[in-house]
Write a protein that holds these residues in place. Structure first.
Motif, PDB file in Angstrom:
ATOM      1  N   GLY A 140      -0.141   2.842   6.550  1.00 36.87           N
ATOM      2  CA  GLY A 140      -0.679   2.165   7.725  1.00 36.87           C
ATOM      3  C   GLY A 140       0.375   1.356   8.451  1.00 36.87           C
ATOM      4  O   GLY A 140       0.442   1.376   9.689  1.00 36.87           O
ATOM      5  N   ASP A 141       1.214   0.629   7.701  1.00 37.69           N
ATOM      6  CA  ASP A 141       2.268  -0.160   8.331  1.00 37.69           C
ATOM      7  C   ASP A 141       3.340   0.730   8.950  1.00 37.69           C
ATOM      8  O   ASP A 141       3.949   0.374   9.968  1.00 37.69           O
ATOM      9  CB  ASP A 141       2.886  -1.118   7.318  1.00 37.69           C
ATOM     10  CG  ASP A 141       1.991  -2.319   7.040  1.00 37.69           C
ATOM     11  OD1 ASP A 141       1.179  -2.664   7.921  1.00 37.69           O
ATOM     12  OD2 ASP A 141       2.088  -2.900   5.943  1.00 37.69           O
ATOM     13  N   LEU A 142       3.582   1.890   8.365  1.00 41.19           N
ATOM     14  CA  LEU A 142       4.503   2.845   8.984  1.00 41.19           C
ATOM     15  C   LEU A 142       3.953   3.315  10.327  1.00 41.19           C
ATOM     16  O   LEU A 142       4.700   3.454  11.308  1.00 41.19           O
ATOM     17  CB  LEU A 142       4.716   4.051   8.064  1.00 41.19           C
ATOM     18  CG  LEU A 142       5.624   3.843   6.853  1.00 41.19           C
ATOM     19  CD1 LEU A 142       5.516   5.027   5.896  1.00 41.19           C
ATOM     20  CD2 LEU A 142       7.067   3.649   7.300  1.00 41.19           C
ATOM     21  N   GLU A 149       0.027   7.717  14.113  1.00 41.74           N
ATOM     22  CA  GLU A 149      -0.331   7.877  12.717  1.00 41.74           C
ATOM     23  C   GLU A 149       0.727   8.671  11.968  1.00 41.74           C
ATOM     24  O   GLU A 149       1.219   9.698  12.450  1.00 41.74           O
ATOM     25  CB  GLU A 149      -1.682   8.585  12.567  1.00 41.74           C
ATOM     26  CG  GLU A 149      -2.107   8.727  11.106  1.00 41.74           C
ATOM     27  CD  GLU A 149      -3.415   9.477  10.950  1.00 41.74           C
ATOM     28  OE1 GLU A 149      -3.913   9.534   9.819  1.00 41.74           O
ATOM     29  OE2 GLU A 149      -3.928  10.028  11.940  1.00 41.74           O
ATOM     30  N   ILE A 150       1.099   8.163  10.813  1.00 43.03           N
ATOM     31  CA  ILE A 150       1.998   8.891   9.924  1.00 43.03           C
ATOM     32  C   ILE A 150       1.112   9.717   9.000  1.00 43.03           C
ATOM     33  O   ILE A 150       0.370   9.165   8.180  1.00 43.03           O
ATOM     34  CB  ILE A 150       2.887   7.941   9.110  1.00 43.03           C
ATOM     35  CG1 ILE A 150       3.672   7.019  10.040  1.00 43.03           C
ATOM     36  CG2 ILE A 150       3.826   8.745   8.209  1.00 43.03           C
ATOM     37  CD1 ILE A 150       4.567   7.742  11.021  1.00 43.03           C
ATOM     38  N   ALA A 175      -6.171  -2.814  -0.758  1.00 40.23           N
ATOM     39  CA  ALA A 175      -5.087  -2.533  -1.714  1.00 40.23           C
ATOM     40  C   ALA A 175      -4.536  -1.118  -1.567  1.00 40.23           C
ATOM     41  O   ALA A 175      -4.517  -0.336  -2.533  1.00 40.23           O
ATOM     42  CB  ALA A 175      -5.584  -2.760  -3.145  1.00 40.23           C
ATOM     43  N   PRO A 176      -4.051  -0.752  -0.359  1.00 44.76           N
ATOM     44  CA  PRO A 176      -3.523   0.609  -0.188  1.00 44.76           C
ATOM     45  C   PRO A 176      -2.229   0.818  -0.981  1.00 44.76           C
ATOM     46  O   PRO A 176      -1.548  -0.142  -1.338  1.00 44.76           O
ATOM     47  CB  PRO A 176      -3.251   0.685   1.315  1.00 44.76           C
ATOM     48  CG  PRO A 176      -3.008  -0.732   1.717  1.00 44.76           C
ATOM     49  CD  PRO A 176      -3.928  -1.562   0.864  1.00 44.76           C
ATOM     50  N   TYR A 177      -1.912   2.078  -1.228  1.00 45.27           N
ATOM     51  CA  TYR A 177      -0.671   2.413  -1.903  1.00 45.27           C
ATOM     52  C   TYR A 177       0.521   2.081  -1.013  1.00 45.27           C
ATOM     53  O   TYR A 177       0.438   2.155   0.215  1.00 45.27           O
ATOM     54  CB  TYR A 177      -0.620   3.901  -2.249  1.00 45.27           C
ATOM     55  CG  TYR A 177      -1.517   4.304  -3.389  1.00 45.27           C
ATOM     56  CD1 TYR A 177      -1.147   4.072  -4.708  1.00 45.27           C
ATOM     57  CD2 TYR A 177      -2.743   4.929  -3.138  1.00 45.27           C
ATOM     58  CE1 TYR A 177      -1.972   4.459  -5.759  1.00 45.27           C
ATOM     59  CE2 TYR A 177      -3.570   5.314  -4.184  1.00 45.27           C
ATOM     60  CZ  TYR A 177      -3.175   5.070  -5.485  1.00 45.27           C
ATOM     61  OH  TYR A 177      -3.998   5.445  -6.525  1.00 45.27           O
ATOM     62  N   THR A 178       1.624   1.720  -1.640  1.00 44.44           N
ATOM     63  CA  THR A 178       2.886   1.575  -0.909  1.00 44.44           C
ATOM     64  C   THR A 178       3.842   2.674  -1.366  1.00 44.44           C
ATOM     65  O   THR A 178       3.604   3.347  -2.376  1.00 44.44           O
ATOM     66  CB  THR A 178       3.534   0.205  -1.167  1.00 44.44           C
ATOM     67  OG1 THR A 178       3.887   0.107  -2.560  1.00 44.44           O
ATOM     68  CG2 THR A 178       2.607  -0.929  -0.763  1.00 44.44           C
ATOM     69  N   TYR A 179       4.932   2.818  -0.635  1.00 43.71           N
ATOM     70  CA  TYR A 179       5.938   3.832  -0.953  1.00 43.71           C
ATOM     71  C   TYR A 179       7.312   3.197  -1.037  1.00 43.71           C
ATOM     72  O   TYR A 179       7.629   2.243  -0.311  1.00 43.71           O
ATOM     73  CB  TYR A 179       5.929   4.949   0.095  1.00 43.71           C
ATOM     74  CG  TYR A 179       4.604   5.663   0.148  1.00 43.71           C
ATOM     75  CD1 TYR A 179       4.258   6.607  -0.814  1.00 43.71           C
ATOM     76  CD2 TYR A 179       3.665   5.352   1.139  1.00 43.71           C
ATOM     77  CE1 TYR A 179       3.022   7.233  -0.796  1.00 43.71           C
ATOM     78  CE2 TYR A 179       2.427   5.984   1.169  1.00 43.71           C
ATOM     79  CZ  TYR A 179       2.116   6.908   0.197  1.00 43.71           C
ATOM     80  OH  TYR A 179       0.892   7.519   0.214  1.00 43.71           O
ATOM     81  N   VAL A 180       8.124   3.718  -1.942  1.00 44.55           N
ATOM     82  CA  VAL A 180       9.490   3.253  -2.134  1.00 44.55           C
ATOM     83  C   VAL A 180      10.399   4.475  -2.237  1.00 44.55           C
ATOM     84  O   VAL A 180       9.943   5.581  -2.532  1.00 44.55           O
ATOM     85  CB  VAL A 180       9.630   2.398  -3.416  1.00 44.55           C
ATOM     86  CG1 VAL A 180       8.814   1.115  -3.308  1.00 44.55           C
ATOM     87  CG2 VAL A 180       9.209   3.190  -4.657  1.00 44.55           C
ATOM     88  N   GLU A 220      -3.225  -7.247   8.621  1.00 47.97           N
ATOM     89  CA  GLU A 220      -4.435  -6.689   9.189  1.00 47.97           C
ATOM     90  C   GLU A 220      -5.115  -5.785   8.173  1.00 47.97           C
ATOM     91  O   GLU A 220      -4.468  -5.236   7.279  1.00 47.97           O
ATOM     92  CB  GLU A 220      -4.103  -5.891  10.452  1.00 47.97           C
ATOM     93  CG  GLU A 220      -3.607  -6.771  11.598  1.00 47.97           C
ATOM     94  CD  GLU A 220      -3.384  -5.965  12.867  1.00 47.97           C
ATOM     95  OE1 GLU A 220      -3.705  -4.759  12.835  1.00 47.97           O
ATOM     96  OE2 GLU A 220      -2.905  -6.525  13.857  1.00 47.97           O
ATOM     97  N   PRO A 221      -6.458  -5.596   8.269  1.00 49.15           N
ATOM     98  CA  PRO A 221      -7.153  -4.698   7.342  1.00 49.15           C
ATOM     99  C   PRO A 221      -6.530  -3.316   7.346  1.00 49.15           C
ATOM    100  O   PRO A 221      -6.053  -2.831   8.377  1.00 49.15           O
ATOM    101  CB  PRO A 221      -8.580  -4.667   7.891  1.00 49.15           C
ATOM    102  CG  PRO A 221      -8.701  -5.963   8.628  1.00 49.15           C
ATOM    103  CD  PRO A 221      -7.354  -6.240   9.236  1.00 49.15           C
ATOM    104  N   ALA A 222      -6.526  -2.678   6.199  1.00 45.67           N
ATOM    105  CA  ALA A 222      -5.940  -1.345   6.078  1.00 45.67           C
ATOM    106  C   ALA A 222      -6.736  -0.352   6.916  1.00 45.67           C
ATOM    107  O   ALA A 222      -7.939  -0.463   7.083  1.00 45.67           O
ATOM    108  CB  ALA A 222      -5.964  -0.898   4.608  1.00 45.67           C
ATOM    109  N   THR A 223      -6.029   0.622   7.458  1.00 46.24           N
ATOM    110  CA  THR A 223      -6.665   1.662   8.251  1.00 46.24           C
ATOM    111  C   THR A 223      -7.636   2.438   7.390  1.00 46.24           C
ATOM    112  O   THR A 223      -7.341   2.777   6.243  1.00 46.24           O
ATOM    113  CB  THR A 223      -5.603   2.631   8.807  1.00 46.24           C
ATOM    114  OG1 THR A 223      -4.663   1.865   9.559  1.00 46.24           O
ATOM    115  CG2 THR A 223      -6.237   3.679   9.698  1.00 46.24           C
TER     116      THR A 223
END
Length: 228
Positions: A140-142, A149-150, A175-180, A220-223
């Motif tokens: 969502g932040d990406l 939209e990614i 609590a969305p997933y993040t990526y590294v 902000e709330p997750a998409t």
């Protein structure tokens, strides 16, 4: 596991153990010059044979305890001057790499190459760059960074290339997933650590990335449907 397969595995383990015991690391019976030369050849052989960057602990297993790995690598690099390949330090290890100026003739030859990095589209490369700078980051932040939209397909492509891994869940609602990024990311782009990424201020001045966008909108709330 049983039968011939199990027997083969046991023999393989026994062989590896025997090699470690029988390997003379100190080479005390050799003159100093020949000893150093043998250590150089061993280290180069290990680096050449490895599919991944070779760390210091791995190299110590094949040379004497008093051998300077750094000095030995420097000697190898000197010997390779003028050759189309070199030994580089990436992702906390050493690896053989061809010089970038030979990339065109290598591609033109259509020869099958080792460690070929997966080809990325321009947009995939931009998304990967954003993740490298802002990790851990959610899809969502990406999307907020790029103003579009990614897709899951884009993330899947980067994961299949072994450039991305799952990070911790975001503390934001849902609590969305993040990526590294991964060690393979560092290896593919010739970096030892993420500190070697280009200066982000220059990228912001060029309008390519914006830390302010992420900082202002990360709470902000997750998409809806973002969680994967």
């Amino acid at each position: 596991m049983s039968g011939p397969e199990a027997a083969s595995t046991r023999r393989g383990r026994r062989s590896t153990s025997e090699d470690e015991v029988l390997l003379d690391r100190e080479l005390a019976d050799l003159p100093q010059e020949l000893r150093w030369r043998e250590w150089m050849l061993r280290v180069e052989a290990v680096i050449f044979a490895s599919a991944e960057p070779v760390g210091r602990e791995t190299l110590v297993r094949v040379v004497g305890k008093d051998c300077s790995i750094d000095l030995l690598i420097n000697n190898l690099r000197e010997e390779l001057r003028g050759r189309p390949y070199e030994i580089v330090f990436v992702a906390s290890g050493w690896q053989h790499r061809t010089h970038s100026r030979f990339a065109v003739p290598i591609r033109a030859s259509q020869a099958s190459t080792r460690r070929a990095a997966p080809a990325l589209s321009d947009f995939e490369a931009m998304v990967l760059m954003a993740i490298a700078y802002f990790q851990p980051i959610t899809r969502g932040d990406l999307s907020k960074i790029f103003g579009r939209e990614i897709s899951r397909d884009t993330i899947a492509s980067l994961r299949n290339a072994n450039f991305l891994a799952s990070g911790p869940r975001s503390p934001t609602p849902g609590a969305p997933y993040t990526y590294v990024t991964t060690k393979q990311f560092l290896t593919a782009f010739g970096m030892d650590t993420l500190r070697e990424l280009p200066d982000i201020e220059a990228l912001e001045d060029a309008g390519l990335l914006s830390r302010k966008t992420v900082a202002a909108e990360a709470t902000e709330p997750a998409t809806e449907g973002e969680e994967e």
